[in-house]
Scaffold this active site. Structure first.
Site, PDB file in Angstrom:
ATOM      1  N   ARG A 265       0.780  -1.236   0.000  1.00  0.00           N
ATOM      2  CA  ARG A 265       0.000   0.000   0.000  1.00  0.00           C
ATOM      3  C   ARG A 265       0.817   1.294   0.000  1.00  0.00           C
ATOM      4  O   ARG A 265       0.245   2.366  -0.055  1.00  0.00           O
ATOM      5  CB  ARG A 265      -0.981   0.049   1.172  1.00  0.00           C
ATOM      6  CG  ARG A 265      -2.040  -1.007   1.098  1.00  0.00           C
ATOM      7  CD  ARG A 265      -3.000  -0.851   2.248  1.00  0.00           C
ATOM      8  NE  ARG A 265      -3.865  -1.994   2.323  1.00  0.00           N
ATOM      9  CZ  ARG A 265      -5.178  -1.913   2.346  1.00  0.00           C
ATOM     10  NH1 ARG A 265      -5.760  -0.744   2.310  1.00  0.00           N
ATOM     11  NH2 ARG A 265      -5.893  -3.005   2.414  1.00  0.00           N
ATOM     12  N   ASP A 266       2.139   1.214   0.124  1.00  0.00           N
ATOM     13  CA  ASP A 266       2.935   2.445   0.112  1.00  0.00           C
ATOM     14  C   ASP A 266       4.268   2.203  -0.579  1.00  0.00           C
ATOM     15  O   ASP A 266       5.318   2.584  -0.081  1.00  0.00           O
ATOM     16  CB  ASP A 266       3.157   2.950   1.532  1.00  0.00           C
ATOM     17  CG  ASP A 266       3.691   4.370   1.579  1.00  0.00           C
ATOM     18  OD1 ASP A 266       3.486   5.117   0.593  1.00  0.00           O
ATOM     19  OD2 ASP A 266       4.324   4.741   2.579  1.00  0.00           O
ATOM     20  N   LEU A 267       4.229   1.569  -1.737  1.00  0.00           N
ATOM     21  CA  LEU A 267       5.455   1.267  -2.468  1.00  0.00           C
ATOM     22  C   LEU A 267       5.887   2.504  -3.241  1.00  0.00           C
ATOM     23  O   LEU A 267       5.222   2.942  -4.175  1.00  0.00           O
ATOM     24  CB  LEU A 267       5.242   0.095  -3.427  1.00  0.00           C
ATOM     25  CG  LEU A 267       6.494  -0.381  -4.150  1.00  0.00           C
ATOM     26  CD1 LEU A 267       7.544  -0.855  -3.167  1.00  0.00           C
ATOM     27  CD2 LEU A 267       6.145  -1.491  -5.118  1.00  0.00           C
TER      28      LEU A 267
END
Length: 85
Positions: free
Chosen positions: A57-59
């Site tokens: 979710r936060d790449l």
């Protein structure tokens, strides 16, 4: 000198300070490909192998760390910051 008449390869790169980002011109294409393959393998592992599957979710680039034991070893990309806190 290795003691047997062979010399270690010498790298003529600038010494980098930790957390000092590289410019686009300083990253060779073979390293860019290596980083993208490492990250894609990590994402595949998280979604296909882990149970339950993990969604990052936060790449983004600040969450990808490049590691190497010394200047002669290959660089390996590691994915971090899973927001578990």
């Amino acid at each position: 000198d290795l003691g047997n008449g062979e010399n270690l390869p010498v790298s003529i790169e600038k010494t980098r300070v930790m957390n000092c980002p590289l410019s686009d011109e300083e990253i060779p294409w073979h390293l860019r490909l290596r980083i993208s393959l490492d990250v894609s393998r990590a994402m595949e592992y998280l979604s296909e192998t882990c149970f339950p599957p993990i969604v990052h979710r936060d790449l983004r680039s600040p969450n990808i760390f490049l590691t190497s034991v010394n200047h002669l070893d290959q660089v390996v990309a590691k994915v971090a910051d899973f927001g578990l806190a």
